[in-house]
Design a protein around this motif. Structure first.
Motif, PDB file in Angstrom:
ATOM      1  N   UNK A 303       0.820  -1.208   0.000  1.00  0.00           N
ATOM      2  CA  UNK A 303       0.000   0.000   0.000  1.00  0.00           C
ATOM      3  C   UNK A 303       0.849   1.251   0.000  1.00  0.00           C
ATOM      4  N   UNK A 304       1.913   1.238   0.797  1.00  0.00           N
ATOM      5  CA  UNK A 304       2.800   2.404   0.856  1.00  0.00           C
ATOM      6  C   UNK A 304       3.492   2.648  -0.480  1.00  0.00           C
ATOM      7  N   UNK A 305       4.042   1.587  -1.081  1.00  0.00           N
ATOM      8  CA  UNK A 305       4.769   1.749  -2.339  1.00  0.00           C
ATOM      9  C   UNK A 305       3.847   2.218  -3.459  1.00  0.00           C
ATOM     10  N   UNK A 306       2.622   1.690  -3.483  1.00  0.00           N
ATOM     11  CA  UNK A 306       1.654   2.129  -4.492  1.00  0.00           C
ATOM     12  C   UNK A 306       1.280   3.589  -4.282  1.00  0.00           C
ATOM     13  N   UNK A 307       1.028   3.954  -3.018  1.00  0.00           N
ATOM     14  CA  UNK A 307       0.688   5.346  -2.689  1.00  0.00           C
ATOM     15  C   UNK A 307       1.820   6.287  -3.096  1.00  0.00           C
ATOM     16  N   UNK A 308       3.047   5.897  -2.810  1.00  0.00           N
ATOM     17  CA  UNK A 308       4.197   6.755  -3.120  1.00  0.00           C
ATOM     18  C   UNK A 308       4.343   6.946  -4.627  1.00  0.00           C
ATOM     19  N   UNK A 309       4.167   5.863  -5.367  1.00  0.00           N
ATOM     20  CA  UNK A 309       4.321   5.979  -6.826  1.00  0.00           C
ATOM     21  C   UNK A 309       3.215   6.812  -7.436  1.00  0.00           C
ATOM     22  N   UNK A 310       2.000   6.628  -6.952  1.00  0.00           N
ATOM     23  CA  UNK A 310       0.887   7.418  -7.490  1.00  0.00           C
ATOM     24  C   UNK A 310       1.076   8.896  -7.215  1.00  0.00           C
ATOM     25  N   UNK A 311       1.609   9.224  -6.044  1.00  0.00           N
ATOM     26  CA  UNK A 311       1.803  10.623  -5.708  1.00  0.00           C
ATOM     27  C   UNK A 311       3.012  11.242  -6.387  1.00  0.00           C
ATOM     28  N   UNK A 312       4.035  10.417  -6.654  1.00  0.00           N
ATOM     29  CA  UNK A 312       5.186  10.915  -7.406  1.00  0.00           C
ATOM     30  C   UNK A 312       4.807  11.185  -8.852  1.00  0.00           C
ATOM     31  N   UNK A 313       3.870  10.365  -9.375  1.00  0.00           N
ATOM     32  CA  UNK A 313       3.457  10.522 -10.770  1.00  0.00           C
ATOM     33  C   UNK A 313       2.438  11.644 -10.955  1.00  0.00           C
TER      34      UNK A 313
END
Length: 314
Positions: A303-313
């Motif tokens: 969940x954290x890694x997905x959240x981080x990637x979505x917010x970086x993108x």
């Protein structure tokens, strides 16, 4: 109430007693404990275990001759740590209950906590049994906290309502330092406790806050006492960063956050993380328990890694 197996009392340091509680769940022996401190200034409990083992806890306190507690402290409100708090607050009327402010509404009215726990843990939650509500008058006041012979460290990461408790005798880490199981080989099995929703930066900041207290001795929520506190905390901090790097790479390589992907992530960490190398030493029932918790931990990272990637993108 279901009658569970017997308790155990271990006198692990001059003023510290571990009361091992055994819920009626296969593989949960030597996993849940309350900590009793008989200090020069106060006698207090840290965590109380689930509701189903409250009789074990009160019998152990009676065996130890404890008729009065100055404080009952909760590291956090998950029901394996706090489920018996309503029962204890009734038995030790007048004893201040210390709980993170974000957790207080959930122990005063535990229905929402109970429903969420059943949704997450299913039969394990039902085996722990329901928490009784705590009267608002039992919650520690500011003056109670000011007089306490310990320091409360705000340590979200495992949960947003988490305290680590720094006393002169020891630091009670709850699950902010992970889960640490002693092995028959003399080594320790160390696992992250990172269920959803997990945020890496929050967890690392919590570990840093504990390390700033420079504890020599650390008592884990699960499970024992370690005399090399700073070394264990540094080891866990490195472990969290290792999981982030390894699972981020797995995500890059296309191992998705589906159920099958989570199982593959668990297998990956069991192969790669040297802190888990004692997994094979555990009994099959404990391995089954630990695999369930490992699955929850990788879900937190997913969940954290997905959240981080979505917010970086974004």
């Amino acid at each position: 109430m279901t009658v569970a197996a017997s308790y155990q009392i271990h006198h692990l340091a001059p003023r510290i007693y571990q009361i091992v509680l055994t819920p009626p769940i296969k593989g949960f022996d030597n996993f849940i404990a309350a900590w009793l401190v008989r200090g020069p200034d106060a006698v207090y409990l840290v965590d109380v275990g689930p509701a189903v083992t409250v009789t074990q806890l009160t019998d152990a306190l009676s065996e130890l001759g404890v008729a009065h507690l100055d404080y009952i402290c909760l590291t956090h409100i998950h029901i394996d740590h706090a489920g018996a708090i309503g029962h204890l607050a009734l038995q030790f009327a007048g004893t201040p209950v210390i709980c993170h402010p974000k957790g207080v509404p959930h122990i005063v009215d535990p229905e929402r906590l109970w429903q969420g726990t059943v949704k997450t843990l299913g039969d394990t939650a039902r085996a722990y049994e329901r928490m009784l509500p705590v009267a608002p008058a039992s919650i520690a006041t500011e003056s109670d906290l000011a007089a306490a012979p310990f320091q409360l460290l705000d340590t979200p990461g495992h949960s947003p309502h988490h305290y680590a408790i720094a006393a002169a005798e020891c630091l009670f880490a709850g699950e902010a330092g992970g889960v640490c199981l002693p092995l028959s080989s003399g080594e320790t099995y160390l696992r992250p406790a990172t269920p959803p929703r997990f945020f890496l930066e929050t967890s690392l900041a919590s570990i840093d806050r504990i390390m700033a207290a420079a504890p020599r001795t650390i008592c884990y929520g699960h499970f024992g006492l370690q005399n090399n506190g700073m070394q264990m905390l540094a080891r866990h901090r490195d472990q969290i960063l290792f999981w982030e790097k390894t699972l981020s790479t797995a995500l890059d390589e296309g191992i998705s956050g589906s159920q099958d992907g989570y199982e593959r992530w668990v297998d990956l960490m069991l192969r790669k993380d040297p802190n888990l190398k004692g997994f094979e030493e555990l009994s099959l029932e404990v391995q089954e328990r630990e695999r369930g918790f490992l699955l929850n931990s990788v879900k937190g990272f997913a969940g954290y890694l997905t959240y981080r990637r979505e917010n970086l993108d974004a």
